[in-house]
Design a protein around this motif. Structure first.
Motif, mmCIF file in Angstrom:
data_model
loop_
_atom_site.group_PDB
_atom_site.id
_atom_site.type_symbol
_atom_site.label_atom_id
_atom_site.label_comp_id
_atom_site.label_asym_id
_atom_site.label_seq_id
_atom_site.Cartn_x
_atom_site.Cartn_y
_atom_site.Cartn_z
ATOM 1 N N TRP A 18 0.834 -1.210 0.000
ATOM 2 C CA TRP A 18 0.000 0.000 0.000
ATOM 3 C C TRP A 18 0.863 1.252 0.000
ATOM 4 C CZ3 TRP A 18 -4.717 -0.578 -1.536
ATOM 5 C CH2 TRP A 18 -5.343 -1.813 -1.363
ATOM 6 N N ASP A 19 1.973 1.168 0.704
ATOM 7 C CA ASP A 19 2.870 2.324 0.725
ATOM 8 C C ASP A 19 3.456 2.582 -0.665
ATOM 9 O OD1 ASP A 19 4.266 4.364 2.288
ATOM 10 O OD2 ASP A 19 6.073 3.221 1.773
ATOM 11 N N PHE A 20 3.737 1.513 -1.399
ATOM 12 C CA PHE A 20 4.238 1.633 -2.775
ATOM 13 C C PHE A 20 3.198 2.369 -3.635
ATOM 14 C CE2 PHE A 20 3.717 -0.262 -7.023
ATOM 15 C CZ PHE A 20 4.923 0.095 -7.624
ATOM 16 N N LEU A 21 1.932 1.973 -3.478
ATOM 17 C CA LEU A 21 0.876 2.622 -4.271
ATOM 18 C C LEU A 21 0.766 4.093 -3.887
ATOM 19 C CD1 LEU A 21 -1.881 -0.150 -4.212
ATOM 20 C CD2 LEU A 21 -0.416 0.483 -6.130
ATOM 21 N N ASP A 22 0.836 4.352 -2.593
ATOM 22 C CA ASP A 22 0.750 5.726 -2.096
ATOM 23 C C ASP A 22 1.918 6.568 -2.616
ATOM 24 O OD1 ASP A 22 -0.761 7.454 -0.717
ATOM 25 O OD2 ASP A 22 -0.280 6.692 1.286
ATOM 26 N N ARG A 23 3.131 6.033 -2.453
ATOM 27 C CA ARG A 23 4.358 6.740 -2.870
ATOM 28 C C ARG A 23 4.350 7.062 -4.360
ATOM 29 N NH1 ARG A 23 8.540 2.805 -2.420
ATOM 30 N NH2 ARG A 23 7.414 1.618 -0.867
ATOM 31 N N ASN A 24 3.745 6.158 -5.146
ATOM 32 C CA ASN A 24 3.799 6.313 -6.602
ATOM 33 C C ASN A 24 2.469 6.746 -7.200
ATOM 34 O OD1 ASN A 24 6.613 5.412 -7.349
ATOM 35 N ND2 ASN A 24 5.931 3.701 -6.088
ATOM 36 N N ALA A 25 1.599 7.296 -6.351
ATOM 37 C CA ALA A 25 0.239 7.616 -6.809
ATOM 38 C C ALA A 25 0.255 8.586 -7.990
ATOM 39 C CB ALA A 25 -0.580 8.190 -5.664
ATOM 40 N N GLU A 26 1.124 9.561 -7.925
ATOM 41 C CA GLU A 26 1.160 10.558 -9.000
ATOM 42 C C GLU A 26 1.487 9.908 -10.351
ATOM 43 O OE1 GLU A 26 3.710 14.442 -9.448
ATOM 44 O OE2 GLU A 26 2.919 14.219 -7.406
ATOM 45 N N THR A 27 2.394 8.955 -10.319
ATOM 46 C CA THR A 27 2.832 8.296 -11.558
ATOM 47 C C THR A 27 1.882 7.195 -12.005
ATOM 48 O OG1 THR A 27 4.943 8.419 -10.397
ATOM 49 C CG2 THR A 27 4.994 7.457 -12.592
ATOM 50 N N LEU A 28 1.259 6.505 -11.055
ATOM 51 C CA LEU A 28 0.517 5.293 -11.424
ATOM 52 C C LEU A 28 -1.003 5.419 -11.407
ATOM 53 C CD1 LEU A 28 2.617 2.565 -9.519
ATOM 54 C CD2 LEU A 28 2.697 3.112 -11.961
ATOM 55 N N SER A 29 -1.536 6.403 -10.689
ATOM 56 C CA SER A 29 -3.000 6.385 -10.506
ATOM 57 C C SER A 29 -3.746 6.668 -11.809
ATOM 58 C CB SER A 29 -3.421 7.360 -9.412
ATOM 59 O OG SER A 29 -2.992 8.647 -9.764
ATOM 60 N N GLY A 30 -3.055 7.252 -12.781
ATOM 61 C CA GLY A 30 -3.706 7.515 -14.067
ATOM 62 C C GLY A 30 -3.757 6.286 -14.965
ATOM 63 N N ASN A 31 -3.074 5.222 -14.577
ATOM 64 C CA ASN A 31 -3.045 3.994 -15.384
ATOM 65 C C ASN A 31 -4.404 3.296 -15.260
ATOM 66 O OD1 ASN A 31 -2.745 1.252 -16.101
ATOM 67 N ND2 ASN A 31 -0.541 1.308 -15.691
ATOM 68 N N PRO A 32 -5.131 3.128 -16.365
ATOM 69 C CA PRO A 32 -6.479 2.557 -16.265
ATOM 70 C C PRO A 32 -6.506 1.195 -15.579
ATOM 71 C CG PRO A 32 -5.894 3.109 -18.559
ATOM 72 C CD PRO A 32 -4.709 3.429 -17.728
#
Ligand code: FAD
Ligand code: DLZ
Ligand code: SF4
Length: 511
Positions: A465-479
């Protein structure tokens, strides 16, 4: 020795194929084959001693076989006092001694050596030929990739199935009505019933024993064990290992491809990549044998298709991506990951049992199967934000089958998503739940795969979860990540904060 005026034909340690392009049209009365054990190739990363031993022994056997067939071989041993220490140095020395009319080589597997060879300027011409031991040439892959926004393996694989006719019906549709049976290939280990026949062990002969002694003496600081060396070192031995795989393990290869079990390093996998990559086995031939095993009723379709997809699909595809994207590919760092490699990568000493098992096995055997490499070790490196360069160098060191053309796309691209999605459409990130489902590792672990936070929680859980949080800017736009980011947004802020704190503590202690 040697005939002046003939051709000097270079054969590298991973080019041990009698049909190699550099050997085509060889004139035994005039030409000389050049082979050399050199420090530069053995140490550009500190390869696992078993990998060096396989190659040196296989090179010596290959040279002997050529000589038996009446071919003149100039073979430099590692301990030859005149050994220049590099492939280019050995070409120069051979030219001085033999005065050949030209040098003929097959393109190198790694960009590093290929560019050095292309930059070489000697007193005679150098001809570099295509490596036609692959099913798709570099040019064919580039033509397939041309104009595509995304280079998805699945589409490349279908094209390769059509081109080769493997597992195809006469009407141009795939056997079984489906291209891919991956969904059937994810069974967890079925404890009790699960005792696959181990791979064939080959007893070292006198050449291999001598090489093992040499490697022990010359590379004492390389990480990994030489004990229990049981690899084949000739094409004939590699064929026997392949025979044993097709007979004993192919039928269940598909079902248990993703399973992991303590004390069973190989399960139903082939353990053939070190032979394929050194040139001792032919990839198309293995695919045809898998198809024949299905047609003869020896193996089910999901097993034959799964095996063929790994070779005809993944192996050819990663090589294509490598040559299309190098050298820039190795420099990308999409997730901006910079943490150095923890010490336990070189010792296996960690209280996370899955990593202890997979790294320990790797250092012992120079082998781990795909899911151990991807979902245990690679997944950890991804979640912990380890530097792609450091992780790739480690993978290149420790596996007997590791050459950059295949290691880099798998590690940098598939495992670490450092290429930003050239190879895969999303990171292969997973929590401890996946490892618990697909292995028995968690039962022997001091951590609890069901706990998300706290001193006993599985580190993969909070790191995920921390990985997702840390990389949210880069990854959250990935469908393909939208759903997981939606569930993260529904998580209680206190839980997220607790996981971030546990992650910080864990990552600080790591380095
Ligand atoms: P099996 O699972 O039995 O598969 C049969 C064959 O298919 C293999 O022998 C191999 O030639 C081919 N194959 C399967 N998967 C792949 C793949 N993803 N890419 C290319 N070929 C594949 N493979 C290497 O050969 N060298 C490497 O350096 C390497 N590094 C890897 C690093 C990471 C992080 C990951 C996730 C995978 C890596 N692989 C590498 C791919 C794969 O893990 C190995 O090919 C496989 O584990 C070899 O064992 P096996 O022969 O028992 O394979
Ligand atoms: C991996 C390797 C090692 C350890 N040693 C040698 C060697 O001494 N001589 C040689 O010709 N090749 C060796 N290799 C394989 C090369 O590193 C490989 O050919 C290059 O990486 C290009 O693919
Ligand atoms: Fe690995 Fe976590 Fe399972 Fe321990 S509990 S073996 S660290 S996945």
């Amino acid at each position: 020795m040697g005939a002046s005026g003939g051709k000097l034909r270079l054969v590298l340690g991973d080019q041990l194929s009698s049909g190699l392009s550099a050997l085509a049209g060889l004139d035994p009365s005039a030409d000389t084959v050049l082979m050399a054990e050199v420090a530069e190739e053995a140490t550009y990363v500190p390869h696992h001693p078993k990998k060096i031993a396989i190659l040196f022994s296989a090179m010596r056997h290959f040279a002997e076989e050529l000589e038996r067939r009446g071919v003149r071989v100039r073979y430099t041993r590692l301990d030859d006092p005149n050994n220049s220490g590099s492939i280019l140095g050995e070409i120069d020395r051979a030219i001085e001694d033999l005065a050949p009319s030209s040098v003929v080589a097959t393109e190198c597997g790694e960009w590093r050596l290929q560019s050095a060879l292309e930059g070489w300027r000697g007193s005679v011409p150098l001809e570099i030929l295509d490596d036609d031991r692959f099913i798709a040439s570099r040019a064919a892959f580039a033509a397939w990739a041309e104009g595509r926004k995304q280079l998805r393996m699945e589409y490349f694989y279908r094209e390769m199935r059509r081109k080769t006719g493997l597992l195809m019906r006469d009407d141009g549709t795939p056997e079984g009505g489906q291209w891919n049976f991956d969904k059937e290939n994810r069974q967890p280990p079925d404890m009790g019933l699960f005792r696959p026949t181990p791979p064939l062990a080959i007893e070292p002969d006198s050449i291999t024993s001598e090489v093992i002694g040499l490697v022990r003496d010359r590379f004492p600081d390389h990480c990994g064990s030489l004990d229990g060396f049981a690899f084949g070192v000739t094409a004939e031995e590699a064929e026997r290992c392949a025979d044993a795989f097709f007979e004993d393990r192919l039928p269940l290869f598909g079902d248990y491809q993703d399973a992991m079990l303590t004390g069973e390093p190989v399960l139903y996998h082939a353990l053939l990549s070190q032979y394929l990559n050194a040139g001792l086995l032919d990839p198309l031939d293995l695919c045809r044998r898998a198809e024949a095993a299905w047609r003869d009723g020896h193996a089910p379709l999901n097993a034959a298709e799964g095996f063929i997809r790994q070779i005809l699909g993944w192996r050819e595809y990663v090589r294509g991506v490598y040559w299309l994207k190098m050298p820039d590919y190795a420099e990308t760092n999409f997730l901006n990951a910079h943490r150095p490699l923890p010490e336990f990568f070189w010792t296996g000493e960690t209280d996370m049992n899955c990593l202890r098992q997979c790294i320990g096995q790797t250092l012992r055997d120079a082998y781990a199967h795909h899911i151990q490499r991807l979902m245990v070790i690679g997944n950890f490196a991804l979640l912990a934000g380890l530097s792609p360069k450091a992780v790739c160098a480690w993978y290149l060191c420790v596996y007997a089958d590791a050459y950059e053309w295949v290691e880099l796309p798998n590690t940098h691209g598939m495992a670490l998503f450092a290429d930003g999605g050239v190879l895969g459409s999303k990171p292969y990130a997973a929590s401890g739940k996946y490892i618990d489902r697909m292995s028995d590792y968690c039962r022997g672990c001091r951590y609890d795969p069901k706990k998300p936070v706290g001193p006993d929680a599985c580190p993969y859980n909070y790191l995920y979860w921390d990985f997702l949080d840390r990389n949210a800017e880069t990854l959250s736009g990935n469908p393909r990540m939208a759903m997981i980011y939606r569930s993260m947004s529904r998580m209680a802020p206190e839980k997220r904060q607790a996981m971030a704190q546990d992650s910080d503590k864990f990552l600080e202690a790591l380095t």
